[in-house]
Enzyme design. Structure first.
Site, PDB file in Angstrom:
ATOM      1  N   LEU A 175      -6.663 117.700 108.210  1.00 44.81           N
ATOM      2  CA  LEU A 175      -6.623 119.215 108.394  1.00 44.81           C
ATOM      3  C   LEU A 175      -7.194 119.618 106.798  1.00 44.81           C
ATOM      4  CD1 LEU A 175      -3.255 119.960 109.933  1.00 44.81           C
ATOM      5  CD2 LEU A 175      -5.621 121.062 110.870  1.00 44.81           C
TER       6      LEU A 175
ATOM      7  N   VAL B 177      -7.675 130.947 112.923  1.00 48.91           N
ATOM      8  CA  VAL B 177      -7.839 129.449 113.301  1.00 48.91           C
ATOM      9  C   VAL B 177      -7.254 128.368 112.019  1.00 48.91           C
ATOM     10  CG1 VAL B 177      -9.399 129.797 114.971  1.00 48.91           C
ATOM     11  CG2 VAL B 177     -10.165 129.386 112.769  1.00 48.91           C
ATOM     12  N   GLU B 178      -7.137 127.373 112.286  1.00 45.83           N
ATOM     13  CA  GLU B 178      -6.712 126.076 111.315  1.00 45.83           C
ATOM     14  C   GLU B 178      -5.590 126.911 110.418  1.00 45.83           C
ATOM     15  OE1 GLU B 178      -7.851 123.506 110.887  1.00 45.83           O
ATOM     16  OE2 GLU B 178      -9.808 122.816 111.292  1.00 45.83           O
ATOM     17  N   GLY B 179      -4.507 127.677 110.895  1.00 47.56           N
ATOM     18  CA  GLY B 179      -3.478 128.060 110.334  1.00 47.56           C
ATOM     19  C   GLY B 179      -3.694 129.461 109.855  1.00 47.56           C
TER      20      GLY B 179
END
Length: 824
Positions: free
Chosen positions: A374, A500-502
């Site tokens: 991530l 997105v992605e947190g």
């Protein structure tokens, strides 16, 4: 008066020692020397002896290890264990899997800037540059974003084929498995260029090269898995997706309800040991067309078939799409940016243990694996996408603002538009430097947990602000969708990257400072490990070293903060050239402020700090802007300190410094323990908050850079697709700028003649004819104005449609005639 002299000498000597971070023995020797000098010069003897006694009473017990440990370190270790923020296994893994690069220096209060400047300049290999100049350029020429977003709601088949044939999905896969084996920098440059022409294309290419089966297999896969899957992924024979997010676990990935039960089942005609999976995932990019699904789930072994642990933990697996029970749902439609995205589900789907990524040995280690991947994904895909869009938006909008005229003046000359252009150019400059810096960190071998969170949050947030200003400047050109619109789809898609992605709110409030305060701090992690060491003697020894290092560190940062505040950081050694030395000195000040605030916040609030999200977010803003300005200064020096670029650097730097002081001010004014906040304010802002946002004159200089061909503008535009072609309206507008600027003197002469009523014709063509006859214009000048009219028309023209063209395809077919209802 002589009574005060020894104490003043002691105070100044201590401050000098703290500022320069001298050892305790050196501090004692320095102060005793000063006191001897005071006595020899006639200071009050009693006062001198009292001051000397203070030095001795502090130094002697602390310089003797046995007394120091018994009197201070052991009691403090017990206190530290009580106030130590409780860490869940999830948080512990997140901290232990990240690595620390230059961002660690920013928590020291005295960063080693030369270390930053000595990092090698990021460079592409000849092979990587050839890929950008060849397949990437050709793919950009093929892209028609209007057809992708409005007509097909997908990439047309020829684009899919081109992407697969040229191994765009295999950029991160090593050459030995048939991939391109590119660096993170090349990965960044490819995504940046694609994003400048279509966010759908950049997302489609970015996801397989980010968090997903390719990267996970490359790091953790068994040799058998690598040999089989990586060549197929590199060639596009397999299209990957990765299922992490679910309806009941969005940003909280560790709470996923999807589960797998260890059992025996049938696989390829054999009865084998495996896992029966039940899952429900959504927002999964490439899921509708994926042939290989990566899946995160919680693994359980209730019957003890593979060990004694019942709850094994988060595990990652590979599911071929055709696996019995796998259901790929219909597509999501993310804000008219129709990259392939949708849900995947399954109930009691059986796979063998050999389909776990890394095999059975990696069962339960999925959260470690995800944290590393991530961080890398956040470092590249989203920042690069933001960079491509922001840089293209800056140069194209600058050209538009010069070409488009109102009231006889380029709209970019109006002060309100200049402000917007300055924000666009300055933020594009920041985003470009920050996204390149995180890619370079990955290439240096870092797992940049904190910088990746900074880059993800600030690049995507600033790119949204950039496109907002772009839309304001271009007005109607931006709101009328169609093939001629270069900004509308970016405006629609801006919130996607924020989510997105947190989610960005979570990233700012929890991750940036929350991880940075522990992971990057030079002493806190050491103290935590020492306090938790089961060997009490070894733990006390390590804690003793860390504690007194930390105490000296805290005193030093308090002194440095106060001194820099008093002097506005105008003095002190600094690297850089004559122009940037002052910038480095200011960053020294804010680094000391950050380190001091971090220490005081952790000491005063303990475990409660992680629930103070507003405070954490504000301190995260301070850290972020120091890191961003570091990235800008690094890039500026890597490029040879170009003087033409100074307005962009100055705007971006002063904007960040202003934001730093705003964040510090808000943190202090709202500090939960008010007296502590007041004391800290006196140390950090002894003269009050002084930093100001970029002024009008600087804004005017930045706006001017975007509206005329020059080296700084060319450098900002480097790496985005500006080739003027039918499918690239932004590239065409940018290509017109030089011609528009060259034609302006002729245009002014022509307009002056019109205003003086020397030309009586009414339409443009007749006016030009008359101007030539009257000798106002030459034939060549007439042609120049005709070309200017043509390029201006292409710049400002918007699309129109037959109403039927705008109807959804499913409604365009003639509807069947209504059938009469039978009488009741």
């Amino acid at each position: 008066m002589s009574i005060l002299v020894p104490f003043l000498a002691l105070l100044l000597g201590s401050a000098f020692a703290a500022y320069h971070r001298m050892r305790l023995a050196t501090w004692a020797a320095l102060n005793l020397s000063l006191l001897v000098a005071c006595w020899l010069l006639g200071a009050n003897a009693t006062a001198t002896l009292v001051a000397a006694a203070i030095v001795v009473l502090i130094a002697v017990p602390l310089l003797l290890p046995a007394s120091r440990k018994a009197l201070v370190s052991a009691p403090m270790m017990g206190f530290f264990r009580k106030v130590l923020p409780p860490l869940s296994q999830t948080e512990r893994i997140a901290l232990e899997t990240g690595s620390v690069g230059f961002e660690g220096e920013l928590f020291t209060g005295d960063p080693d800037w030369q270390k930053l400047l000595n990092y090698p300049k990021p460079q592409l290999t000849a092979e990587e540059q050839a890929f950008l100049d060849g397949p990437v350029e050709e793919l950009c020429r093929m892209v028609n974003d209007w057809e992708i977003t409005h007509v097909h709601a997908d990439l047309p088949p020829q684009l899919w084929d081109f992407i697969k044939q040229n191994k765009f999905f295999g950029m991160i896969i090593p050459k030995q498995y048939g991939g391109l084996g590119f660096s993170a920098l090349a990965h960044h440059k490819v995504i940046q260029k694609l994003a400048s022409v279509s966010s759908v294309v950049s997302s489609t290419v970015g996801v397989p090269n980010s968090l997903g089966p390719g990267e996970l297999l490359n790091h953790y896969g068994t040799q058998e898995q690598k040999d089989y899957y990586l060549p197929r992924l590199a060639l596009g024979q397999e299209v990957p997706c990765f299922g992490l997010t679910g309806p009941f676990a969005g940003s909280d990935a560790t709470s996923i309800p999807d589960y797998g039960i260890v059992c025996k089942g049938e696989w390829n005609g054999a009865n084998v040991l495996g896992v029966k999976l039940t899952f429900d995932k959504r927002y999964i990019t490439l899921a509708p067309i994926a042939t290989l699904i990566g899946l995160a789930f919680r693994m359980y072994d209730p019957d003890g078939l593979i060990g004694d642990t019942k709850d094994i933990g988060i595990t990652l697996a590979l599911l071929p799409r055709e696996t019995d029970g796998v259901e790929v749902g219909r597509r999501h439609f993310p804000l008219n940016s129709p990259f392939q995205n949708g849900p995947i589900r399954g109930r009691e789907v059986f796979i063998p243990l050999s389909q776990l990524i890394g095999g059975a040995d990696m069962a339960g280690k999925g959260w470690n694996m995800l944290n590393e991947c991530l961080a890398v994904g956040r470092s590249i895909t989203l920042p690069s996408t933001a960079s491509g869009g922001a840089k293209a938006g800056a140069v194209v909008t600058g050209a538009y603002a010069r070409i488009r005229k109102q009231f006889g003046l380029s709209v970019g000359r109006f002060e309100g538009v200049e402000e917007a252009l300055a924000r666009i150019g300055g933020k594009a400059y920041i985003i470009s430097a920050l996204s390149q810096a995180t890619a370079a960190a990955v290439d240096r071998g870092d797992v940049p947990s904190v910088p990746s969170a900074i880059a993800k949050y600030h690049c995507t947030s600033m790119s949204r602000e950039v496109i907002s200003d772009v839309m304001d400047v271009i007005g109607g050109k931006g709101i009328i969708l169609g093939p001629k619109n270069f900004a509308g789809r970016s405006w629609q898609a801006a919130p996607i990257a924020i989510t997105v992605e947190g989610a960005n709110i979570m990233t700012r409030s929890l991750l940036i400072f929350g991880q940075g305060a522990i992971l990057c701090h030079p002493w806190v992690m050491k103290e935590m490990k020492a306090a938790q060491d089961p060997d009490r003697a070894a733990g006390l020894e390590a804690f003793d070293r860390s504690l007194f290092g930390h105490i000296g560190f805290g005193i030093s940062n308090a002194v440095r903060s106060f001194w820099f505040g008093l002097t506005a950081a105008r003095f002190g050694a600094a690297p850089g050239d004559a122009y940037t030395k002052r910038f480095f000195r200011k960053l020294d000040r804010y680094s000391a402020n950050l380190a001091l605030m971090a220490d005081v916040s952790m000491l005063m609030l303990g475990g409660k700090l992680k629930f103070k999200e507003s405070l954490s977010g504000r301190l995260g803003d301070v850290l972020s802007h120091i890191y961003m300005t570091s990235a800008m200064l690094k890039r500026y020096h890597d490029e040879g300190a170009p003087q033409a670029e100074q307005p962009l650097l100055a705007w971006a730097f002063h904007n960040s410094v202003h934001e730093i002081e705003l964040a510090l001010s808000a943190a202090l004014r709202n500090f939960p323990i008010r007296p502590v906040g007041w004391l800290m304010w006196a140390l950090i802002f002894p003269w009050g908050r002084r930093a100001e946002a970029p002024g009008d004159r600087l804004c005017r200089r930045v706006a001017a850079l975007l509206m005329v061909p020059n080296a700084a503008r060319d450098r900002l535009a480097k790496g985005v697709f500006l080739t003027p072609c039918e499918n690239n309206p932004g590239g065409r507008i940018d290509s017109y700028l030089a011609k528009a600027v060259a034609a302006e003197p002729v245009e002014r002469k022509f307009l002056k003649a019109l205003k003086a009523k020397g030309i009586e014709a009414l339409d443009f063509a007749s006016q030009l004819d008359e101007a030539v006859r009257e000798g106002v214009l030459s034939v060549e000048e007439r042609a120049q104005l005709e070309e200017l009219r043509s390029i201006t028309l292409d710049t400002i023209t918007v699309d129109d449609f037959d109403p039927a063209e705008l109807r959804s395809a499913m409604y365009q077919a003639p509807s069947a005639p209504a059938q009469p209802r039978e009488a009741a």
